[in-house]
Design an enzyme around this catalytic site. Sequence first.
Site, PDB file in Angstrom:
ATOM      1  N   ASP A 232       7.486  47.208 -40.647  1.00  0.00           N
ATOM      2  CA  ASP A 232       8.479  46.750 -41.611  1.00  0.00           C
ATOM      3  C   ASP A 232       7.989  45.480 -42.286  1.00  0.00           C
ATOM      4  O   ASP A 232       7.439  45.509 -43.379  1.00  0.00           O
ATOM      5  CB  ASP A 232       9.824  46.525 -40.919  1.00  0.00           C
ATOM      6  CG  ASP A 232      10.893  46.013 -41.878  1.00  0.00           C
ATOM      7  OD1 ASP A 232      10.673  46.041 -43.103  1.00  0.00           O
ATOM      8  OD2 ASP A 232      11.956  45.568 -41.404  1.00  0.00           O
TER       9      ASP A 232
ATOM     10  N   LYS B  27      11.692  49.077 -48.295  1.00  0.00           N
ATOM     11  CA  LYS B  27      12.770  48.206 -48.753  1.00  0.00           C
ATOM     12  C   LYS B  27      12.398  47.777 -50.158  1.00  0.00           C
ATOM     13  O   LYS B  27      11.420  47.041 -50.337  1.00  0.00           O
ATOM     14  CB  LYS B  27      12.932  46.979 -47.852  1.00  0.00           C
ATOM     15  CG  LYS B  27      13.479  47.289 -46.470  1.00  0.00           C
ATOM     16  CD  LYS B  27      13.520  46.049 -45.601  1.00  0.00           C
ATOM     17  CE  LYS B  27      14.044  46.392 -44.201  1.00  0.00           C
ATOM     18  NZ  LYS B  27      13.954  45.226 -43.288  1.00  0.00           N
TER      19      LYS B  27
ATOM     20  N   LYS C 134      20.254  52.058 -34.078  1.00  0.00           N
ATOM     21  CA  LYS C 134      19.214  51.051 -33.895  1.00  0.00           C
ATOM     22  C   LYS C 134      19.807  49.884 -33.124  1.00  0.00           C
ATOM     23  O   LYS C 134      20.939  49.476 -33.371  1.00  0.00           O
ATOM     24  CB  LYS C 134      18.691  50.568 -35.249  1.00  0.00           C
ATOM     25  CG  LYS C 134      17.639  49.473 -35.137  1.00  0.00           C
ATOM     26  CD  LYS C 134      17.378  48.771 -36.453  1.00  0.00           C
ATOM     27  CE  LYS C 134      16.539  49.619 -37.367  1.00  0.00           C
ATOM     28  NZ  LYS C 134      16.110  48.839 -38.563  1.00  0.00           N
TER      29      LYS C 134
ATOM     30  N   LYS D  36      19.064  45.910 -32.072  1.00  0.00           N
ATOM     31  CA  LYS D  36      18.279  44.711 -32.351  1.00  0.00           C
ATOM     32  C   LYS D  36      18.002  43.988 -31.036  1.00  0.00           C
ATOM     33  O   LYS D  36      18.922  43.612 -30.309  1.00  0.00           O
ATOM     34  CB  LYS D  36      19.051  43.782 -33.292  1.00  0.00           C
ATOM     35  CG  LYS D  36      19.296  44.370 -34.672  1.00  0.00           C
ATOM     36  CD  LYS D  36      18.059  44.302 -35.532  1.00  0.00           C
ATOM     37  CE  LYS D  36      18.365  44.664 -36.972  1.00  0.00           C
ATOM     38  NZ  LYS D  36      17.184  44.556 -37.849  1.00  0.00           N
TER      39      LYS D  36
ATOM     40  N   ASP E 269      14.652  47.526 -32.983  1.00  0.00           N
ATOM     41  CA  ASP E 269      14.014  46.664 -33.976  1.00  0.00           C
ATOM     42  C   ASP E 269      13.804  45.300 -33.339  1.00  0.00           C
ATOM     43  O   ASP E 269      14.767  44.613 -32.990  1.00  0.00           O
ATOM     44  CB  ASP E 269      14.898  46.555 -35.221  1.00  0.00           C
ATOM     45  CG  ASP E 269      14.235  45.775 -36.345  1.00  0.00           C
ATOM     46  OD1 ASP E 269      13.083  45.336 -36.162  1.00  0.00           O
ATOM     47  OD2 ASP E 269      14.859  45.614 -37.401  1.00  0.00           O
TER      48      ASP E 269
ATOM     49  N   GLU F  34      10.475  49.381 -34.174  1.00  0.00           N
ATOM     50  CA  GLU F  34      10.277  48.779 -35.481  1.00  0.00           C
ATOM     51  C   GLU F  34       9.723  47.360 -35.349  1.00  0.00           C
ATOM     52  O   GLU F  34      10.318  46.506 -34.717  1.00  0.00           O
ATOM     53  CB  GLU F  34      11.601  48.751 -36.251  1.00  0.00           C
ATOM     54  CG  GLU F  34      11.469  48.196 -37.656  1.00  0.00           C
ATOM     55  CD  GLU F  34      12.761  48.313 -38.451  1.00  0.00           C
ATOM     56  OE1 GLU F  34      12.844  47.684 -39.522  1.00  0.00           O
ATOM     57  OE2 GLU F  34      13.674  49.033 -37.998  1.00  0.00           O
TER      58      GLU F  34
ATOM     59  N   GLU G 274      18.952  53.379 -43.340  1.00  0.00           N
ATOM     60  CA  GLU G 274      19.963  52.495 -42.740  1.00  0.00           C
ATOM     61  C   GLU G 274      20.692  51.723 -43.835  1.00  0.00           C
ATOM     62  O   GLU G 274      20.955  50.527 -43.702  1.00  0.00           O
ATOM     63  CB  GLU G 274      19.329  51.555 -41.717  1.00  0.00           C
ATOM     64  CG  GLU G 274      18.259  50.632 -42.274  1.00  0.00           C
ATOM     65  CD  GLU G 274      17.755  49.644 -41.230  1.00  0.00           C
ATOM     66  OE1 GLU G 274      17.484  50.079 -40.103  1.00  0.00           O
ATOM     67  OE2 GLU G 274      17.641  48.451 -41.557  1.00  0.00           O
TER      68      GLU G 274
ATOM     69  N   HIS H 295      26.384  39.813 -36.503  1.00  0.00           N
ATOM     70  CA  HIS H 295      25.275  40.768 -36.485  1.00  0.00           C
ATOM     71  C   HIS H 295      24.065  40.035 -35.925  1.00  0.00           C
ATOM     72  O   HIS H 295      23.457  39.196 -36.589  1.00  0.00           O
ATOM     73  CB  HIS H 295      25.014  41.269 -37.908  1.00  0.00           C
ATOM     74  CG  HIS H 295      24.094  42.440 -38.002  1.00  0.00           C
ATOM     75  ND1 HIS H 295      24.447  43.699 -37.560  1.00  0.00           N
ATOM     76  CD2 HIS H 295      22.834  42.558 -38.496  1.00  0.00           C
ATOM     77  CE1 HIS H 295      23.454  44.539 -37.785  1.00  0.00           C
ATOM     78  NE2 HIS H 295      22.458  43.863 -38.340  1.00  0.00           N
TER      79      HIS H 295
END
Length: 382
Positions: free
Chosen positions: A247, A271, A165, A167, A196, A222, A325, A21
């Site tokens: 964020d 979060k 999304k 990255k 993001d 983001e 998410e 990831h």
Amino acid sequence: MPQTIERIEAVPARVPTIRPHHLAFVTVEAMDVVVVRVTAGGVTGLGEAATIGGPRWGEESPEGIAAAVNHYLAEALLGQDAANLNAVEDRIARALRGNSFAKNAVSTAVHDAVARARGERLVELLGGAVVDSIPLAWTLASGDTDRDIEEGERALAERRHRHFKIKIGAGDPAQDLRHIARLAAAFEGRATLRVDINQAWDESTASQFAPALAEAGVLLFEQPLPAWNVDGMARLATRLRATVMADEGVATPQDVLRHAQAAACGAVALKPGKHGGVAGTRAVAAIARAAGLGLYGGTMLEGTIGTLGALHLYATLGHFAWGCELFGPLLLRDSLATTRPAPRDFALHLPDGPGIGTELDADKLAHYRTDRARTVLGHGAP
């Protein structure tokens, strides 16, 4: 009737992911989590903290989270009445500075224990659900365009996700633009795209590439700039024909107030780990809503325990303009809980059952824990 807190324990573990990831600051191949168990009145509640790439995202490490829970937070809460949730949250907040991930894991576990003792779901303890499900986004972060397209097509075909999304920020912005343009063409009319950047751009890079990405079809940006650059976020937000979301820059109620006053974003990623628990998350959400900012249900890639705790809390906060998410359990190769949430009809739905709606798999925790030698699972287990 009082429900005395008798035991608090935090156990760090590491669970492998189904694929690498890729983020702007680290590539994750296993998630570090800390499972928290709070026993009150003979009933055990569960909480979870997760750190992406260890302390590379924020200041807390798995080892530090476990120490904060097992020592400072336990010292503040043992012998207290778990059912007096306002007093518990106050004690959690005052027990030590910072350490919001540790605080959230304990906050969730206490709430879970109280809900289980009452035989009700966590969402009911929190006042009831405003929504029963939240649209679930998925992050395409394999690092390979063709693989991302293939992954997205499976998600659409299985009706799991239609908001993606991507990255970016770790490499060449021009290459990121080409990558996203291909994704936009592949999913045009069938899925939305967000990016993001994880604070990786400076203001000059954002000014140069964000408009082109918006033109390619990106609807949400983001945290494109470092958390400290609130004024830069505001300048970008005024120039961009897309929504800028904060964020890393929004952890406290004061943070979201400053962003709102500066018109630095149009949305906020919640979060619970950032906000230090149930009370902190609600405070940030309330200010964001009062300022007219959209909400997004963020994740730190927690497993099932942390994901369900967040889902119950988010369900009490009403409409999420940008969905959520909470896909952490889907990214992990295994689960520390006896169940795993499965999206359907492009959304994540509240589970049945008391508390957060799942139980701890003690054998899996013993296998994946990192603070002692791991056990060997039975035949056929991952």
